[in-house]
Design an enzyme around this catalytic site. Structure first.
Site, PDB file in Angstrom:
ATOM      1  N   GLU A  45      -1.605  13.746 -28.894  1.00 18.12           N
ATOM      2  CA  GLU A  45      -1.702  12.455 -29.573  1.00 18.12           C
ATOM      3  C   GLU A  45      -1.354  11.325 -28.618  1.00 18.12           C
ATOM      4  OE1 GLU A  45      -0.652  14.120 -34.023  1.00 18.12           O
ATOM      5  OE2 GLU A  45       0.780  12.767 -33.067  1.00 18.12           O
ATOM      6  N   GLU A  56      -8.954  21.839 -30.204  1.00 19.41           N
ATOM      7  CA  GLU A  56     -10.250  22.455 -29.945  1.00 19.41           C
ATOM      8  C   GLU A  56     -11.012  21.686 -28.872  1.00 19.41           C
ATOM      9  OE1 GLU A  56      -8.834  21.505 -32.815  1.00 19.41           O
ATOM     10  OE2 GLU A  56      -9.829  22.442 -34.516  1.00 19.41           O
ATOM     11  N   CYS A 100     -14.468  18.234 -34.087  1.00 14.82           N
ATOM     12  CA  CYS A 100     -14.304  19.478 -33.323  1.00 14.82           C
ATOM     13  C   CYS A 100     -15.420  20.469 -33.624  1.00 14.82           C
ATOM     14  CB  CYS A 100     -12.939  20.089 -33.600  1.00 14.82           C
ATOM     15  SG  CYS A 100     -11.629  19.139 -32.791  1.00 14.82           S
TER      16      CYS A 100
END
Length: 148
Positions: A45, A56, A100
């Site tokens: 993050e 992913e 993702c």
């Protein structure tokens, strides 16, 4: 150890390295390549939320950086809310977000495979396994551009 169990275990190990100070939700991913190599990733993050990276995406980008995008066979994903000590918790399977799924699809189409996606919680035994085509039906990708 079967494919799903192996990938979930490696994804759980990767989640320990998640940098998730804002959501407090750790995610780990493990990508299996055709030769048996496993590449992992954890979510990263950023204070500028839009710059955050899903586990992913980190794992698939690492595979791409190695020039092996077309070799992706399967993906394992786990996730869960972090406790006060920073460990992921929860036993409900976590599935890849839409972005993702699209990132995984790029690899799947480049390799001409319907990639297996194994999803689990941070803890527990429950694993939900899918083919990418179930999670992202009628996907747009390299084939639509005449590339794959």
């Amino acid at each position: 150890m079967d494919e799903a169990t192996l990938l979930v275990a490696r994804a759980r190990a990767a989640a320990r390295h998640a940098h998730a100070p804002y959501s407090r939700f750790a995610v780990g991913a493990a990508v299996l390549l055709a030769d048996g190599t496993i590449v992992t990733g954890a979510n990263v993050e950023n204070a500028s939320y839009g710059l955050s990276l899903c586990a992913e995406t980190v794992a698939i980008a690492t595979v791409a950086a190695q020039g092996r995008l077309a070799e992706v066979v399967a993906v394992g994903v786990i996730g869960g809310a972090m406790d006060a000590a920073g460990h992921a918790t929860g036993s409900d399977p976590v599935r890849p977000c839409g972005r993702c799924r699209q990132v995984i699809n790029e690899a799947a189409q480049m390799g001409g495979r319907d990639v297996a996606v194994h999803c689990a919680g941070a803890q527990g035994e429950a694993v939900a396994s899918y083919r990418l085509s179930q999670l992202l039906p009628d996907a747009f990708g390299p084939a639509d551009l005449g590339i794959a």
